[in-house]
Structure formats: structure tokens, C-alpha cells
Design a protein around this motif. Structure first.
Motif, mmCIF file in Angstrom:
data_model
loop_
_atom_site.group_PDB
_atom_site.id
_atom_site.type_symbol
_atom_site.label_atom_id
_atom_site.label_comp_id
_atom_site.label_asym_id
_atom_site.label_seq_id
_atom_site.Cartn_x
_atom_site.Cartn_y
_atom_site.Cartn_z
ATOM 1 N N GLU A 14 -5.884 -3.877 1.760
ATOM 2 C CA GLU A 14 -6.539 -4.593 2.854
ATOM 3 C C GLU A 14 -5.937 -4.220 4.196
ATOM 4 O OE1 GLU A 14 -5.963 -8.626 1.688
ATOM 5 O OE2 GLU A 14 -7.480 -8.572 0.098
ATOM 6 N N ARG A 15 -4.606 -4.094 4.245
ATOM 7 C CA ARG A 15 -3.937 -3.760 5.500
ATOM 8 C C ARG A 15 -4.358 -2.359 5.994
ATOM 9 N NH1 ARG A 15 1.409 -4.672 7.626
ATOM 10 N NH2 ARG A 15 1.343 -6.677 6.550
ATOM 11 N N LEU A 16 -4.501 -1.402 5.065
ATOM 12 C CA LEU A 16 -4.794 -0.014 5.438
ATOM 13 C C LEU A 16 -6.283 0.307 5.399
ATOM 14 C CD1 LEU A 16 -1.887 1.807 3.557
ATOM 15 C CD2 LEU A 16 -1.964 1.077 5.938
ATOM 16 N N THR A 17 -7.101 -0.663 4.982
ATOM 17 C CA THR A 17 -8.561 -0.480 4.887
ATOM 18 C C THR A 17 -8.909 0.675 3.953
ATOM 19 O OG1 THR A 17 -8.543 -1.058 7.241
ATOM 20 C CG2 THR A 17 -10.670 -0.547 6.278
ATOM 21 N N ILE A 18 -8.304 0.657 2.790
ATOM 22 C CA ILE A 18 -8.637 1.626 1.743
ATOM 23 C C ILE A 18 -8.805 0.860 0.447
ATOM 24 C CG2 ILE A 18 -7.460 3.587 2.826
ATOM 25 C CD1 ILE A 18 -5.084 3.089 1.025
ATOM 26 N N SER A 19 -9.285 1.522 -0.604
ATOM 27 C CA SER A 19 -9.503 0.824 -1.872
ATOM 28 C C SER A 19 -8.177 0.592 -2.590
ATOM 29 C CB SER A 19 -10.432 1.631 -2.779
ATOM 30 O OG SER A 19 -9.780 2.777 -3.272
ATOM 31 N N LYS A 20 -8.147 -0.481 -3.409
ATOM 32 C CA LYS A 20 -6.950 -0.753 -4.204
ATOM 33 C C LYS A 20 -6.674 0.399 -5.168
ATOM 34 C CE LYS A 20 -4.987 -3.907 -7.646
ATOM 35 N NZ LYS A 20 -4.863 -2.867 -8.674
ATOM 36 N N ARG A 21 -7.756 0.997 -5.700
ATOM 37 C CA ARG A 21 -7.590 2.110 -6.629
ATOM 38 C C ARG A 21 -6.843 3.259 -5.972
ATOM 39 N NH1 ARG A 21 -12.400 2.062 -8.034
ATOM 40 N NH2 ARG A 21 -13.189 3.564 -6.530
ATOM 41 N N ARG A 54 4.632 7.314 2.638
ATOM 42 C CA ARG A 54 5.711 6.608 3.341
ATOM 43 C C ARG A 54 5.216 5.267 3.871
ATOM 44 N NH1 ARG A 54 7.739 11.656 7.075
ATOM 45 N NH2 ARG A 54 8.203 13.098 5.360
ATOM 46 N N GLU A 55 3.986 5.290 4.376
ATOM 47 C CA GLU A 55 3.387 4.069 4.902
ATOM 48 C C GLU A 55 3.277 3.016 3.803
ATOM 49 O OE1 GLU A 55 -0.325 3.204 7.967
ATOM 50 O OE2 GLU A 55 -0.447 4.856 6.530
ATOM 51 N N ILE A 56 2.819 3.432 2.624
ATOM 52 C CA ILE A 56 2.668 2.504 1.499
ATOM 53 C C ILE A 56 4.033 2.050 1.013
ATOM 54 C CG2 ILE A 56 1.951 2.395 -0.930
ATOM 55 C CD1 ILE A 56 -0.471 4.139 -0.126
ATOM 56 N N ALA A 57 5.011 2.974 0.960
ATOM 57 C CA ALA A 57 6.357 2.597 0.523
ATOM 58 C C ALA A 57 6.954 1.536 1.454
ATOM 59 C CB ALA A 57 7.250 3.833 0.482
ATOM 60 N N ALA A 58 6.730 1.690 2.763
ATOM 61 C CA ALA A 58 7.249 0.705 3.720
ATOM 62 C C ALA A 58 6.615 -0.662 3.497
ATOM 63 C CB ALA A 58 6.996 1.191 5.143
ATOM 64 N N LEU A 59 5.325 -0.681 3.173
ATOM 65 C CA LEU A 59 4.656 -1.956 2.921
ATOM 66 C C LEU A 59 5.103 -2.564 1.598
ATOM 67 C CD1 LEU A 59 1.081 -1.027 4.185
ATOM 68 C CD2 LEU A 59 2.793 -2.440 5.332
ATOM 69 N N ILE A 60 5.436 -1.725 0.623
ATOM 70 C CA ILE A 60 6.034 -2.247 -0.618
ATOM 71 C C ILE A 60 7.356 -2.915 -0.298
ATOM 72 C CG2 ILE A 60 7.120 -1.546 -2.804
ATOM 73 C CD1 ILE A 60 4.937 0.565 -3.072
ATOM 74 N N ALA A 61 8.140 -2.298 0.597
ATOM 75 C CA ALA A 61 9.429 -2.884 0.990
ATOM 76 C C ALA A 61 9.255 -4.230 1.664
ATOM 77 C CB ALA A 61 10.182 -1.919 1.916
ATOM 78 N N GLU A 62 8.075 -4.447 2.291
ATOM 79 C CA GLU A 62 7.779 -5.742 2.901
ATOM 80 C C GLU A 62 7.361 -6.771 1.856
ATOM 81 O OE1 GLU A 62 5.027 -5.567 6.155
ATOM 82 O OE2 GLU A 62 5.946 -3.769 7.017
ATOM 83 N N GLY A 63 7.172 -6.337 0.633
ATOM 84 C CA GLY A 63 6.812 -7.249 -0.441
ATOM 85 C C GLY A 63 5.330 -7.395 -0.691
ATOM 86 N N LEU A 64 4.502 -6.500 -0.097
ATOM 87 C CA LEU A 64 3.056 -6.610 -0.267
ATOM 88 C C LEU A 64 2.619 -6.061 -1.622
ATOM 89 C CD1 LEU A 64 3.364 -6.991 2.848
ATOM 90 C CD2 LEU A 64 1.188 -5.772 3.101
ATOM 91 N N SER A 65 1.620 -6.669 -2.212
ATOM 92 C CA SER A 65 1.024 -6.172 -3.438
ATOM 93 C C SER A 65 0.108 -4.999 -3.107
ATOM 94 C CB SER A 65 0.209 -7.264 -4.126
ATOM 95 O OG SER A 65 -0.937 -7.579 -3.326
ATOM 96 N N ASN A 66 -0.337 -4.310 -4.143
ATOM 97 C CA ASN A 66 -1.239 -3.184 -3.909
ATOM 98 C C ASN A 66 -2.544 -3.634 -3.260
ATOM 99 O OD1 ASN A 66 0.709 -1.621 -5.049
ATOM 100 N ND2 ASN A 66 -0.525 -0.868 -6.766
ATOM 101 N N ARG A 67 -3.044 -4.799 -3.670
ATOM 102 C CA ARG A 67 -4.286 -5.293 -3.083
ATOM 103 C C ARG A 67 -4.105 -5.601 -1.610
ATOM 104 N NH1 ARG A 67 -8.836 -6.588 -5.110
ATOM 105 N NH2 ARG A 67 -8.039 -6.576 -7.247
ATOM 106 N N ARG A 68 -2.971 -6.253 -1.262
ATOM 107 C CA ARG A 68 -2.714 -6.584 0.149
ATOM 108 C C ARG A 68 -2.530 -5.297 0.975
ATOM 109 N NH1 ARG A 68 -0.368 -11.329 1.522
ATOM 110 N NH2 ARG A 68 -0.552 -10.490 3.645
ATOM 111 N N ILE A 69 -1.861 -4.289 0.373
ATOM 112 C CA ILE A 69 -1.687 -3.006 1.073
ATOM 113 C C ILE A 69 -3.044 -2.371 1.352
ATOM 114 C CG2 ILE A 69 -0.808 -0.642 0.837
ATOM 115 C CD1 ILE A 69 1.541 -1.835 -0.786
#
Length: 793
Positions: free
Chosen positions: A751-758, A734-749
Motif C-alpha cells: 500500500e505504501r509503495l502502490t504496488i501489488s502484495k504479490r 533496499r526500499e522494501i528492506a527499510a520498510l521491513i525494518a519499520e515493522g510493516l507487513s508485506n501488505r502495508r508495504i
């Protein structure tokens, strides 16, 4: 069967059972046996009920006679033979029981001829009770009567067959019991043995009945007494003076405790010892020797084991088979049903019979010798089991070890209590590590290890192995801190003189500990090191196990693609081994990784295969994880009515472990999120009803439910279009879905959540798989819709 098919017409009094003694207490259970014996009497004219002393042959015979009496219009007659010593008087005993008219006696005829003439064509049943000490005389009598009296049937009770022509022998077993250490009592119907104890106890203690508070001690008492009705009834009488807890605590001295039954009972049944003395007296000297030597076996044994352990003075190995046959014929030893797998016949003695033999073995002065031989036999079996554990022989040897578990425990207890034997005990318990792991009996393995290690505190050649096995058992039960502590001790012991294999397993334990706590980088470093060590040692099973654990490391970290890639690397090493335990683990890991990627059809197919392998070898944790994951899949698809019983069944299976799901945070999170989604969707009342039903499922029923329902793609697609779609997502999704709704790319997400892009990539694919979406835009729309409906920004 014609004589028993329909009631016969006769001029006799309708009370055809007048020749039977009155029942003073209610007959409990045995409905299946009653039906079997009645049917046998309809087919055969001579039926023998064979069984050990006190097992209930007489009561079963009497109950059967009453049941079939309507088919015997000329009467049913009971002839009690236990007090008869002279075989020449057998016909006299029968004549007295049938009230042979005096005028029928002729001096020119023998009494047997007179009886035959009296019976003539009468339709009647004769019950000859306790024939074992008069077997030959009974066989001659019965054969003569049946030859000349075509409507007569005979039912006998004996501790050995008559071996007469046409005899049908039915083995009378003890009443069914529940082992509280192996089975759950919650929600289970009380066994017949428990019902018998409760009824007899109520006769001596006003108001006694089975309650939630006493079900466990009553079940344990009945199990300790083997379900033998005589022993249970004698125990119930002791409630006049003892509490149930005191009675249970004193069962180790059962022959002294269970004495002084009802004065109206036959002398041979007034005490448990007298009943078994009676059987002992029927045995030849060599049969008695084998009996007392076999008492070192607890539980099951094979002929080869008996020959190895019990041969000795006055009993050569080549004569043991004949003696064993004699003990089986006298119901001292039970031959167990074949499992249909071509394995050798297996035997066992009831614990009460065995303890009688153990007392006599101690009196003979040979107990230490034969218990030592039994221990050495168990050690050889355990070490062979260890050598075959990660091979294609695994399933067969797992079953063999499981059959021997009672004897293995007895040998371990001997090692724990016999001076100087603790070191051998360490070898024995360590060699059985696969059995403790596979069957989920981590606590039992640790129980023996900790006590035997305490008796070998100094440097010892087997200490390093025992410590690393104890460390692994602790880790796999979810006790991570204790597992690491024991592993550290194992490393120190290995440095002092352990072998290279112990060193490899110590490193594996360290990697496993980091896997379970989600420390991926540390875990992989250790596991790769351990893999190289196993490969160098030529330990293909250990190498495959390391690769499988690496798959698990990626799964626990949410690196699902890497878990699948490592699975592909594992198969060329694992599959040729032909074992099932590691394959069951790796199969579940692969299924869970596919679930993590939202590939539910594939996950379900893989899990079906995995759980089949786990069931084949009784892989407790693999079964629990597989059922769990089927529940996660159902919850992810919005099929909550299916999900909840599976989640409950998994919870029930995990109860035996220190921490469910190996204490892995990611697995707890997956389970908790599925539960939360189901409770929200169904409401508390419906959820709890489904949960209770799932928790009550027997293991096989839970597995059947998990694997039976096909995946429904249409259900998944509909779920993604409903408001319930948001509830199907985990907190992180849900957290990632909300950030997708903000228009963030996977890489930016990332960085925001301090996890790997993979990791973000995997979560996004998981969301799309759950909801059946084809694009990120659909995810964004769902998140925005949820935020609007809930009033959040």
C-alpha cells in the motif's frame, strides 16, 4: 621426407637459390601456407599450387622455394611458362632455366632425355610456374623426370591440376579479410590483406600506414577485392591519383579501375581483367556459359541450385555437373569445406570472378532472364524457410538461409530496382523474418521492407504481412513507437484484405508492445487473444510463441512466480515442435525469473541450457540476455570480478540494436543496478579494467566464461554477512528492506509503495535469496545496521 629433413652437404655454392628471380617487394603473410607447402614438399615429390588468377600462387611458390632451398644443395630453379605457347618447347624452357651446359646436348638424344641425364641423382627443386595452358605437356614432362631422377622435386603453379601420378594439390586461397559489416575492427589485428595494401600503398604515398581513421575503409576495400593480392596491389597503385575514399567508391567498376600495373609485371597481371581473361580462355564453351550464368549467385550455392537456375540453351541441366567440375578444376569456382553435417557440397565464386561473369552475361543479352530465375529460386527457398521456421527443421533451414544470405540480398536488390518486381520482393523479405529476428539483423530487414513498401503504396496482397513483419522487427529492436505505428498500418491493411494469420500477428504485436513497456494487463489481454487465434488456425508454433511472450510479460512486471507457472504451461506445446528460437527465449525468461526469486543455482543451470540452444541457432538477443543475466547473478552474489566482464560482453552484443535489452525498463534497471554495485565494490579503476577485458571477448569466449564458473553457495552466504550485502540489493529491494525494518507487513508495504502484495512477496524472497537469510528479522537487522552506519534515519 628424407630429402627435406636435414640440409644436405654438397660442393655447390651455398647460394642454391640463385636460380630464383629476385624479390622486389616484401612477401606478406601466408605463414601457415608456407609451412603447409614446405611440409608437402617434404612428403611428396610433386606439389601443385592451384588457385584463381592473381591469388598469389607464384609468390607463394617462390617464397616456399627460398625456404626449402637449404634442402636442395644442387639448386632451385624457376621456369616461367606463361609466354610459352608451344608445348614442344617446354623442355627448352627448363633447359634454359637450369643453364644446361651445351656440351651435354647430344644429337642422338631428345632434349628431355638430356635433361633427365643431367639431373641424374642431383638433389634439386624445379618450380614450373603457370602450367594451366600446358597441362598435358607439363604432366608428361614431370612424370618422366620424377620417374628417372629420384632426388628431384617439382613445385608447380596452375589454375587446374596436372593430374599426374603422385601429385599433391594444395588450393591457394585469397588472403584473409575482415568484413566490417559482420565483424568488429575495434581491437582486432589487421588482416594480411590489409597489411599488404598498407605496404604497397606506402610505396606510392609517402607516410601511408594503417590508422584508426583508415582501418575501416581499408578493411572494406580488401573485402570488396576478395583478398586477391593482385587486385589489392593494383588498387594500391591507384592511390597515386585517388584518395582511399574515391578508390573505394569506384570499385563497382573494378576492371576499368584496376589496370595499368607495374611495367615490370607479366602482361597477364598488368590488369585484373587480363588476368581473368586468361582463365576464361582456358574454359570450354559450355564452361564459359556456366560461368556467366553462375554470376547471378552472390556468395554460396549448391549443385541443385546451379542446375535449376543455369540450365538453358546450349547447357542442359544434366551437363551442368561436368561443367561445374571443370570450373572447380580451373579454380574459377571454389568448393567450400564440408561442415561435417552430411549436407550437400557448396560452392562459390570470388566476387571479382563473379563480376567478370556478370559483365559477360549482360553483353549476352540474357542477364534479365537469369536474374529473374535466380530471384524465383531465392523466393522458393525463403518461403520454404518460412514454412519450416517454428518446426524441428528450424536449425537446418536457418543455416541454409544464412549460407544463402548474399544471394538473398542480391535477389532483393533485383526486386527493388527491376520494374514490376517490388511485390515479389515484399514476399521474399517478409518470408525471411525469422532470419532477421534470430541473427539480430532487424535493421537490414527493415531496410528492405521500407524501400519495397514505398514501391507498393496502394492495396497489395502482401502489404499487410510486410507491415506487421516491419512492426515486429521495430519492436524487437527497441524502437517501440515506430513498431506501434507500423503495426497500426498493418492492422488497417489486414482489414482491407489481409489474412487471418496476419490479423493474429497484428494483435500479437500489440501485446508485445505493451509487454516491452511494462503494461502487464494490456499485454496479457492482447496475447491471450492472439494465442486463441493461433490455436484456432492450428498454428502451434505461433501459440507457443504467444505463451512464451506471456512469460516475458510477467518477467518484465516482476511477477516471477507467474512467469514460471506460465513456462510450465508452455512446455507441452513448445517442446514437441523441436525448434530452438522460442525455446531459447523461454529458457532465458525462466532463468531470469529464477534470478528474480534469488534461486541462483537453478537460474544458472537453466541459463546454461538456454544459451546452448541460442548458440545452436545464432539467436543474438537470447545470447545477449543470457550473458547479461549471468552477470546479474554474479553481482547479486558479490562476485564482482566475474560479473563485470559478463556485463561488458553483454553491452558489446547489444550495440547492434536500436535500444539494448529491447528497451525494457525492468531489464535496464537490473543491468544498471548490477553495474552500480560492481563499480562501488571494486572502485572505478578496477571496474574499468575488467570492463575493457570483457568488452574485448569474442562471442564464444564470452559464452564460455558465462557458463563455466559453477555457482558457489559459500560465496553467497559470506556475501550476506558482510557490509557488501546491502550493495547487492536493488533500489526497490533496499526500499522494501527499510520498510521491513519499520515493522510493516508485506501488505502495508504494498500500500505504501502502490504496488501489488504479490510483487512485494517476490522482492522479499529475492532479498532473502541474495543474502542467504532465513527470516525477515535478518533483513530488518541489515537495514537498521546500514542506516546507522550511513547516518540516515
Amino acid at each position: 621426407m628424407d630429402g627435406f629433413a636435414q640440409p644436405m652437404q654438397s660442393d655447390r655454392s651455398p647460394d642454391v637459390s640463385a636460380g630464383l628471380p629476385a624479390e622486389l617487394t616484401r612477401f606478406i603473410g601466408r605463414e601457415a601456407e608456407l609451412a603447409e607447402v614446405s611440409a608437402a614438399l617434404g612428403q611428396e615429390r610433386l606439389v601443385t599450387l592451384m588457385g584463381a588468377g592473381g591469388v598469389g600462387k607464384t609468390r607463394l611458390a617462390l617464397s616456399t622455394a627460398r625456404r626449402v632451398a637449404e634442402h636442395c644443395p644442387d639448386g632451385v630453379y624457376f621456369v616461367e611458362l606463361s609466354e610459352l605457347r608451344d608445348p614442344e618447347l617446354l623442355a627448352n624452357a627448363v633447359a634454359a632455366a637450369v643453364q644446361l651446359p651445351e656440351q651435354s646436348e647430344r644429337s642422338t638424344r631428345s632434349l628431355l632425355e638430356t635433361l633427365i641425364a643431367y639431373f641424374g641423382r642431383k638433389r634439386l627443386l624445379i618450380v614450373l610456374d603457370t602450367c594451366e595452358h600446358l597441362v598435358d605437356a607439363c604432366a608428361v614432362f614431370v612424370q618422366s623426370v620424377l620417374r628417372y631422377c629420384p632426388q628431384v622435386r617439382v613445385l608447380t603453379t596452375s589454375r587446374q591440376p596436372l593430374d599426374a601420378p603422385g601429385e599433391s594439390v594444395l588450393q591457394v586461397m585469397p588472403l584473409p579479410v575482415i568484413d566490417p559489416d559482420e565483424e568488429t575492427l575495434s581491437g582486432a589485428e589487421p588482416s594480411d590483406a590489409m597489411l599488404l595494401f598498407a605496404e604497397r600503398a606506402a610505396a606510392v604515398v609517402r607516410g601511408f600506414g594503417l590508422t584508426d581513421a583508415n582501418r575501416e575503409p581499408v578493411a572494406r576495400l580488401c573485402h570488396r577485392l576478395d583478398g586477391i593480392p593482385l587486385a589489392i596491389e593494383l588498387a594500391a597503385v591507384r592511390l597515386r591519383a585517388l584518395s582511399l575514399e574515391q578508390l573505394l567508391a569506384r570499385l563497382d567498376d573494378r576492371f576499368r579501375l584496376l589496370s595499368g600495373g607495374s611495367r615490370s609485371v607479366l602482361p597477364r597481371h598488368q590488369t585484373l581483367r587480363t588476368a581473368i581473361d586468361w582463365s576464361h580462355g582456358l574454359c570450354s564453351e559450355q564452361e564459359q556459359l556456366l560461368w556467366i550464368r553462375l554470376s547471378v549467385f552472390a556468395g554460396e550455392f549448391e549443385l541443385t541450385a546451379a542446375e535449376e537456375v543455369c540450365a538453358g540453351p546450349r547447357l542442359p541441366a544434366d551437363e551442368i555437373l561436368e561443367c561445374l567440375i571443370g570450373l572447380v578444376d580451373k579454380a574459377i569456382v571454389l568448393r567450400l569445406d564440408d561442415e561435417g553435417d552430411g549436407s550437400d557440397a557448396r560452392y562459390r565464386m570470388l566476387d571479382t570472378i563473379r563480376e567478370y561473369g556478370r559483365e559477360r552475361l549482360a553483353e549476352s543479352g540474357a542477364e534479365l532472364e537469369y536474374r529473374t530465375r535466380h530471384r524465383d529460386h531465392c523466393l522458393a527457398l525463403a518461403e520454404e524457410f518460412d514454412a519450416r521456421w517454428l518446426t524441428g527443421d528450424q536449425v537446418a533451414w536457418m543455416r541454409a538461409a544464412w549460407h544463402e544470405r548474399a544471394s538473398l540480398r542480391s535477389a532483393l536488390e533485383f526486386c527493388r530496382t527491376e520494374p514490376g518486381a517490388a511485390g515479389t520482393g515484399l514476399r521474399l523479405v517478409s518470408a525471411l523474418w525469422g532470419m532477421w529476428l534470430c541473427t539480430g539483423r532487424h535493421d537490414e530487414g527493415l531496410y528492405w521492407l521500407e524501400r519495397l513498401l514505398a514501391q507498393c503504396p496502394g492495396p497489395h496482397p502482401d502489404r499487410a504481412t510486410a507491415l506487421r513483419v516491419a512492426g515486429h522487427l521495430s519492436l524487437m529492436s527497441g524502437a517501440h513507437a515506430r513498431g506501434l505505428e507500423l503495426t497500426q498500418q498493418a492492422r488497417d491493411a489486414a482489414d482491407e484484405g489481409g489474412g487471418r494469420l496476419d490479423a493474429a500477428y497484428v494483435i500479437f504485436n500489440q501485446g508485445l508492445a505493451h509487454t516491452l513497456t511494462g503494461e502487464l494487463d494490456w499485454a496479457l489481454d492482447q496475447l491471450k487473444d492472439a494465442r486463441e487465434r493461433f490455436a484456432t488456425l492450428g498454428e502451434r508454433g505461433g501459440e507457443a510463441w504467444m505463451l512464451g511472450t506471456m512469460c516475458g510479460s510477467y518477467l518484465c512486471a516482476g511477477e516471477y512466480d507467474k512467469a514460471l507457472a506460465t513456462f510450465d504451461e508452455t512446455q507441452p506445446i513448445l517442446e514437441p515442435l523441436g525448434e530452438r528460437w522460442v525455446q531459447g527465449w523461454v529458457g532465458w525468461i525462466r532463468g531470469a525469473a529464477l534470478w528474480g526469486l534469488g534461486r541462483h543455482d537453478e537460474a544458472a543451470a537453466v541459463l546454461r541450457s538456454a544459451v546452448a540452444m541460442c548458440m545452436e541457432i545464432d539467436h543474438a538477443q537470447g545470447i545477449a540476455f543470457s550473458i547479461d543475466t549471468f552477470g546479474w547473478i554474479a553481482a547479486a552474489e558479490g562476485r564482482f570480478e566475474r560479473a563485470v566482464p559478463l556485463l561488458a560482453a553483454a553491452d558489446r552484443l547489444w550495440e547492434r540494436f536500436h535500444d539494448p535489452r529491447l528497451g525494457i525498463p525492468a531489464m535496464h534497471q537490473a543491468h544498471d543496478e548490477a553495474v552500480a554495485a560492481a563499480r562501488t565494490a571494486l572502485g572505478t579503476r578496477r571496474y574499468e579494467k575488467l570492463y575493457a577485458a570483457g568488452a574485448a571477448l569474442p562471442l564464444q569466449a564470452a559464452v564460455d566464461r558465462a557458463v563455466s564458473a559453477p555457482h558457489a553457495a559459500a560465496t553467497k552466504e559470506r556475501a550476506g554477512r558482510t557490509r557488501g550485502g546491502w550493495a547487492m540489493l536493488t533500489v526497490r529491494e533496499r526500499e522494501i528492506a527499510a520498510l521491513i525494518a519499520e515493522g510493516l507487513s508485506n501488505r502495508r508495504i504494498a500500500e505504501r509503495l502502490t504496488i501489488s502484495k504479490r510483487t512485494v512477496d517476490s522482492h522479499v524472497e529475492h532479498v532473502r535469496g541474495k543474502l542467504g537469510y532465513a527470516s525477515r528479522a535478518q533483513i530488518a537487522t541489515l537495514a537498521t545496521s546500514h542506516q546507522s552506519s550511513s547516518g540516515t534515519s
